[in-house]
Design a protein around this motif. Sequence first.
Motif, PDB file in Angstrom:
ATOM      1  N   GLU A 112       0.810  -1.214   0.000  1.00 30.32           N
ATOM      2  CA  GLU A 112       0.000   0.000   0.000  1.00 30.32           C
ATOM      3  C   GLU A 112       0.845   1.266   0.000  1.00 30.32           C
ATOM      4  O   GLU A 112       0.465   2.273  -0.613  1.00 30.32           O
ATOM      5  N   ALA A 113       2.007   1.242   0.676  1.00 32.20           N
ATOM      6  CA  ALA A 113       2.859   2.437   0.703  1.00 32.20           C
ATOM      7  C   ALA A 113       3.343   2.789  -0.700  1.00 32.20           C
ATOM      8  O   ALA A 113       3.428   3.972  -1.059  1.00 32.20           O
ATOM      9  N   ASP A 114       3.675   1.776  -1.513  1.00 34.26           N
ATOM     10  CA  ASP A 114       4.116   2.027  -2.877  1.00 34.26           C
ATOM     11  C   ASP A 114       2.969   2.580  -3.722  1.00 34.26           C
ATOM     12  O   ASP A 114       3.150   3.503  -4.516  1.00 34.26           O
ATOM     13  N   LEU A 115       1.789   1.990  -3.562  1.00 35.87           N
ATOM     14  CA  LEU A 115       0.626   2.490  -4.297  1.00 35.87           C
ATOM     15  C   LEU A 115       0.327   3.939  -3.920  1.00 35.87           C
ATOM     16  O   LEU A 115       0.000   4.766  -4.770  1.00 35.87           O
ATOM     17  N   GLN A 116       0.443   4.239  -2.635  1.00 37.41           N
ATOM     18  CA  GLN A 116       0.174   5.600  -2.171  1.00 37.41           C
ATOM     19  C   GLN A 116       1.149   6.581  -2.794  1.00 37.41           C
ATOM     20  O   GLN A 116       0.756   7.658  -3.274  1.00 37.41           O
ATOM     21  N   ARG A 117       2.432   6.233  -2.787  1.00 36.19           N
ATOM     22  CA  ARG A 117       3.448   7.123  -3.358  1.00 36.19           C
ATOM     23  C   ARG A 117       3.212   7.332  -4.850  1.00 36.19           C
ATOM     24  O   ARG A 117       3.251   8.469  -5.347  1.00 36.19           O
ATOM     25  N   LEU A 118       2.961   6.261  -5.572  1.00 35.42           N
ATOM     26  CA  LEU A 118       2.761   6.357  -7.012  1.00 35.42           C
ATOM     27  C   LEU A 118       1.510   7.156  -7.364  1.00 35.42           C
ATOM     28  O   LEU A 118       1.518   7.962  -8.293  1.00 35.42           O
ATOM     29  N   ARG A 163      -5.811  -5.257  -1.995  1.00 35.84           N
ATOM     30  CA  ARG A 163      -7.036  -5.967  -2.348  1.00 35.84           C
ATOM     31  C   ARG A 163      -8.182  -5.338  -1.572  1.00 35.84           C
ATOM     32  O   ARG A 163      -8.199  -5.357  -0.348  1.00 35.84           O
ATOM     33  N   GLY A 164      -9.101  -4.765  -2.293  1.00 40.94           N
ATOM     34  CA  GLY A 164     -10.185  -4.045  -1.657  1.00 40.94           C
ATOM     35  C   GLY A 164     -11.312  -4.948  -1.217  1.00 40.94           C
ATOM     36  O   GLY A 164     -11.906  -5.652  -2.032  1.00 40.94           O
ATOM     37  N   ASP A 165     -11.598  -4.951   0.087  1.00 41.38           N
ATOM     38  CA  ASP A 165     -12.720  -5.732   0.600  1.00 41.38           C
ATOM     39  C   ASP A 165     -13.637  -4.823   1.415  1.00 41.38           C
ATOM     40  O   ASP A 165     -13.434  -3.610   1.507  1.00 41.38           O
ATOM     41  N   ILE A 166     -14.656  -5.418   2.016  1.00 43.25           N
ATOM     42  CA  ILE A 166     -15.658  -4.635   2.741  1.00 43.25           C
ATOM     43  C   ILE A 166     -15.045  -3.847   3.899  1.00 43.25           C
ATOM     44  O   ILE A 166     -15.451  -2.707   4.165  1.00 43.25           O
ATOM     45  N   ASP A 167     -14.044  -4.417   4.573  1.00 41.16           N
ATOM     46  CA  ASP A 167     -13.414  -3.711   5.697  1.00 41.16           C
ATOM     47  C   ASP A 167     -12.817  -2.375   5.249  1.00 41.16           C
ATOM     48  O   ASP A 167     -12.873  -1.380   5.977  1.00 41.16           O
ATOM     49  N   ALA A 193      -9.631   2.907  -3.769  1.00 47.00           N
ATOM     50  CA  ALA A 193      -8.721   2.487  -4.829  1.00 47.00           C
ATOM     51  C   ALA A 193      -7.942   1.247  -4.404  1.00 47.00           C
ATOM     52  O   ALA A 193      -7.457   1.169  -3.273  1.00 47.00           O
ATOM     53  N   ALA A 194      -7.823   0.285  -5.309  1.00 45.93           N
ATOM     54  CA  ALA A 194      -7.112  -0.957  -5.014  1.00 45.93           C
ATOM     55  C   ALA A 194      -6.711  -1.637  -6.312  1.00 45.93           C
ATOM     56  O   ALA A 194      -7.237  -1.323  -7.385  1.00 45.93           O
ATOM     57  N   GLN A 195      -5.775  -2.578  -6.196  1.00 43.43           N
ATOM     58  CA  GLN A 195      -5.401  -3.369  -7.366  1.00 43.43           C
ATOM     59  C   GLN A 195      -6.533  -4.318  -7.763  1.00 43.43           C
ATOM     60  O   GLN A 195      -6.723  -4.603  -8.938  1.00 43.43           O
ATOM     61  N   GLN A 196      -7.231  -4.816  -6.765  1.00 38.49           N
ATOM     62  CA  GLN A 196      -8.400  -5.655  -6.993  1.00 38.49           C
ATOM     63  C   GLN A 196      -9.476  -5.236  -6.008  1.00 38.49           C
ATOM     64  O   GLN A 196      -9.176  -4.974  -4.840  1.00 38.49           O
ATOM     65  N   ILE A 197     -10.716  -5.170  -6.472  1.00 37.05           N
ATOM     66  CA  ILE A 197     -11.829  -4.819  -5.587  1.00 37.05           C
ATOM     67  C   ILE A 197     -12.867  -5.937  -5.661  1.00 37.05           C
ATOM     68  O   ILE A 197     -13.356  -6.271  -6.740  1.00 37.05           O
ATOM     69  N   LEU A 215      -6.523   0.093  -9.679  1.00 41.24           N
ATOM     70  CA  LEU A 215      -5.209   0.610 -10.032  1.00 41.24           C
ATOM     71  C   LEU A 215      -4.381  -0.460 -10.738  1.00 41.24           C
ATOM     72  O   LEU A 215      -4.318  -1.606 -10.290  1.00 41.24           O
ATOM     73  N   ASP A 216      -3.735  -0.081 -11.835  1.00 49.82           N
ATOM     74  CA  ASP A 216      -2.814  -0.961 -12.553  1.00 49.82           C
ATOM     75  C   ASP A 216      -1.409  -0.644 -12.053  1.00 49.82           C
ATOM     76  O   ASP A 216      -0.777   0.313 -12.509  1.00 49.82           O
ATOM     77  N   TYR A 217      -0.939  -1.433 -11.125  1.00 49.08           N
ATOM     78  CA  TYR A 217       0.337  -1.142 -10.463  1.00 49.08           C
ATOM     79  C   TYR A 217       1.503  -1.148 -11.440  1.00 49.08           C
ATOM     80  O   TYR A 217       2.382  -0.278 -11.391  1.00 49.08           O
ATOM     81  N   ASP A 218       1.539  -2.124 -12.348  1.00 52.73           N
ATOM     82  CA  ASP A 218       2.633  -2.198 -13.315  1.00 52.73           C
ATOM     83  C   ASP A 218       2.655  -0.969 -14.214  1.00 52.73           C
ATOM     84  O   ASP A 218       3.718  -0.413 -14.503  1.00 52.73           O
ATOM     85  N   ALA A 219       1.488  -0.530 -14.669  1.00 52.21           N
ATOM     86  CA  ALA A 219       1.430   0.667 -15.509  1.00 52.21           C
ATOM     87  C   ALA A 219       1.864   1.904 -14.730  1.00 52.21           C
ATOM     88  O   ALA A 219       2.561   2.771 -15.268  1.00 52.21           O
TER      89      ALA A 219
END
Length: 231
Positions: A112-118, A163-167, A193-197, A215-219
């Motif tokens: 998540e820290a990498d996703l946040q920064r990007l 991975r996005g879930d109900i929590d 926002a998540a890689q998978q929801i 979010l497409d992390y590789d892109a």
Amino acid sequence: MRLVIARCSVDYEGRLRAHLPLATRLLMVKADGSVLVHSDGGSYKPLNWMSPPAVMRDTTPDETDRQAGVESVWHVAHQKSDDRLIVRIYETLHDSNHELGLDPGLIKDGVEADLQRLLAEQIEILGTGFTLVRREYMTAIGPVDILARDAGGSTVAVELKRRGDIDGVEQLTRYLELMNRDPRLAPVRGVFAAQQIKPQARTLAEDRGIQCLVLDYDAMRGVDDSASRLF
């Protein structure tokens, strides 16, 4: 860590009994007291082991073992149970000690820290005209991953997950309820926002007026050029 390659047999005694007949194996003795018995196969899983807390004694073999060719006997006893590991060493082929030092632990790619920064660096992924206010915007119940403003100047709170879930949706809902009480921020809308929801999380988010963004992390990190894909 001590690494020993030896011709040995192994017996486990305790809640169950197990026997490994004579063969050449790798014995690992770790600083935490654990002892693991590996073969040249089976991937990462040891053939047998003793978990910490444990104490190991390297003893002289008795007459019966000595006549059978045993050089030494390891007695590994668990300190909180009656479990014991008995290793009879017939021939030592290698014995070395290595100081590994402190381990920083596993650092996962795409956390998540990498996703946040990007996402903070590429805030336009949220939409045209978006601007970043700050990362880790602190509230009374915890930090919001990203606080931004849309093209119209309205406040947007973004919760990021691998991975996005109900929590995660529930967590963002609590942030939104609190932030909308602040006249300096209100009205605040949310983006999950998540890689998978997961479908259930998407349904709950949309029911609460929260936008979902995959979010497409590789892109985002420039590994995958999505524009050049056929599919």
